[in-house]
Design an enzyme around this catalytic site. Structure first.
Site, PDB file in Angstrom:
ATOM      1  N   SER A  66      -2.342  -6.015 -12.721  1.00  0.00           N
ATOM      2  CA  SER A  66      -2.769  -7.156 -13.541  1.00  0.00           C
ATOM      3  C   SER A  66      -1.631  -8.150 -13.761  1.00  0.00           C
ATOM      4  O   SER A  66      -0.455  -7.797 -13.676  1.00  0.00           O
ATOM      5  CB  SER A  66      -3.246  -6.664 -14.910  1.00  0.00           C
ATOM      6  OG  SER A  66      -4.320  -5.759 -14.771  1.00  0.00           O
TER       7      SER A  66
HETATM    8  N1  SAH Z   1      -3.620  -1.275 -15.153  1.00  0.00           N
HETATM    9  C1  SAH Z   1      -3.624  -1.419 -13.734  1.00  0.00           C
HETATM   10  C2  SAH Z   1      -4.846  -2.185 -13.282  1.00  0.00           C
HETATM   11  C3  SAH Z   1      -5.244  -1.829 -11.906  1.00  0.00           C
HETATM   12  S1  SAH Z   1      -6.725  -2.591 -11.339  1.00  0.00           S
HETATM   13  C4  SAH Z   1      -2.358  -2.111 -13.252  1.00  0.00           C
HETATM   14  O1  SAH Z   1      -1.865  -2.985 -13.958  1.00  0.00           O
HETATM   15  O2  SAH Z   1      -1.902  -1.793 -12.172  1.00  0.00           O
HETATM   16  C5  SAH Z   1      -7.972  -1.524 -12.029  1.00  0.00           C
HETATM   17  C6  SAH Z   1      -7.998  -0.107 -11.548  1.00  0.00           C
HETATM   18  O3  SAH Z   1      -9.167   0.493 -12.095  1.00  0.00           O
HETATM   19  C7  SAH Z   1      -8.074   0.087 -10.040  1.00  0.00           C
HETATM   20  O4  SAH Z   1      -6.999   0.879  -9.618  1.00  0.00           O
HETATM   21  C8  SAH Z   1      -9.426   0.779  -9.831  1.00  0.00           C
HETATM   22  O5  SAH Z   1      -9.405   1.720  -8.768  1.00  0.00           O
HETATM   23  C9  SAH Z   1      -9.639   1.461 -11.161  1.00  0.00           C
HETATM   24  N2  SAH Z   1     -11.026   1.784 -11.490  1.00  0.00           N
HETATM   25  C10 SAH Z   1     -12.171   1.087 -11.247  1.00  0.00           C
HETATM   26  N3  SAH Z   1     -13.258   1.728 -11.723  1.00  0.00           N
HETATM   27  C11 SAH Z   1     -12.806   2.878 -12.287  1.00  0.00           C
HETATM   28  C12 SAH Z   1     -13.441   3.973 -12.943  1.00  0.00           C
HETATM   29  N4  SAH Z   1     -14.771   4.025 -13.113  1.00  0.00           N
HETATM   30  N5  SAH Z   1     -12.655   4.988 -13.414  1.00  0.00           N
HETATM   31  C13 SAH Z   1     -11.303   4.952 -13.252  1.00  0.00           C
HETATM   32  N6  SAH Z   1     -10.634   3.942 -12.638  1.00  0.00           N
HETATM   33  C14 SAH Z   1     -11.382   2.918 -12.158  1.00  0.00           C
END
Ligand code: SAH
Length: 222
Positions: A66
């Site tokens: 993010s």
């Molecule tokens: N906080 C992270 C955001 C990554 S993007 C950072 O700053 O790096 C969001 C993430 O949520 C992705 O890695 C995606 O695979 C995950 N995601 C999507 N749906 C999900 C679910 N149902 N349960 C767990 N993770 C999920």
């Protein structure tokens, strides 16, 4: 593996924090954590030059880390205090996880993509962040082991609705920060305070538009 944190990185990080302050982040604990955690350690080395710009970057598996301003805003809205139990949905790169750990939270984080889960779990441990990482569908919260109820829940992927399992796993008086689909493109950032067990007791506040990768439901992808 040794990781470098040069004077240049430190300088750019300070500038990033100054920019966050100008953009309205006022929580000193958040700013301090973001000044201390090297964001460039959570992205591919080839993107090093962009690590301290306010932008999302690719982290593989079609996911992104993010924007720093989004991490700062979500962390600020969450109002984390040392010792609190925080459940995070969407570990991704682990950067948000690391910020919460730095702020003294006990972090439980769920990722659905096996590739990211494997990589990030090792990275966080190597860097000394003691988050507990789980592979699974965070839409249902943490089901295989019960560390709850949680003081705070942070969702870092765009959700179609407020997952009721997550509300159930949160303490009364607890706070959830979640980007909720707004109909067209993007999400609206919500802060939900659970003042009681039923929906009528929840206080919902809105904090503007954001863009997240979608929260996918169903089984974890192995
Ligand atoms: N906080 C992270 C955001 C990554 S993007 C950072 O700053 O790096 C969001 C993430 O949520 C992705 O890695 C995606 O695979 C995950 N995601 C999507 N749906 C999900 C679910 N149902 N349960 C767990 N993770 C999920």
């Amino acid at each position: 593996m040794t990781r470098q944190d040069t004077y240049k990185h430190k300088g750019l990080r300070q500038q990033m924090c100054d920019e966050l302050r100008r953009k309205g982040i006022a929580d000193e604990a958040v700013l301090q954590a973001m000044n201390e955690v090297p964001r460039h350690w959570f992205i591919d080395g080839a993107l090093d030059a962009f690590a301290y710009q306010d932008r999302a970057l690719k982290i593989g598996c079609e996911q992104t880390i993010s924007h720093p301003s989004t991490v700062a805003m979500q962390s600020q809205l969450l109002g984390v205090l040392p010792g609190m139990k925080v459940l995070e949905i969407g570990t991704g790169s682990g950067y948000q996880t690391a910020i919460l750990c730095k702020m003294g939270a006990k972090v439980y984080t769920i990722e659905r993509q096996k590739g990211l889960f494997d990589k990030t779990r090792v990275l966080l441990a190597d860097l000394g962040f003691r988050a507990r990482c789980f592979l699974g569908d965070g839409y249902r919260g943490l089901t295989e082991v019960n560390y709850g109820p949680y003081d705070r829940i942070i969702v870092t992927c765009g959700a179609r609705e407020i997952p009721s399992a997550l509300m159930e796993q949160m303490k009364e008086g607890g706070i959830m920060v979640i980007p909720l689909d707004g109909g067209e493109q993007g999400q609206e950032m919500l802060r939900i305070t659970k003042n009681g067990p039923t929906e009528g007791d929840w206080k919902v506040e809105k904090f503007g538009a954001y863009s997240f990768v979608p929260m996918l439901d169903g089984r974890a992808m192995r």
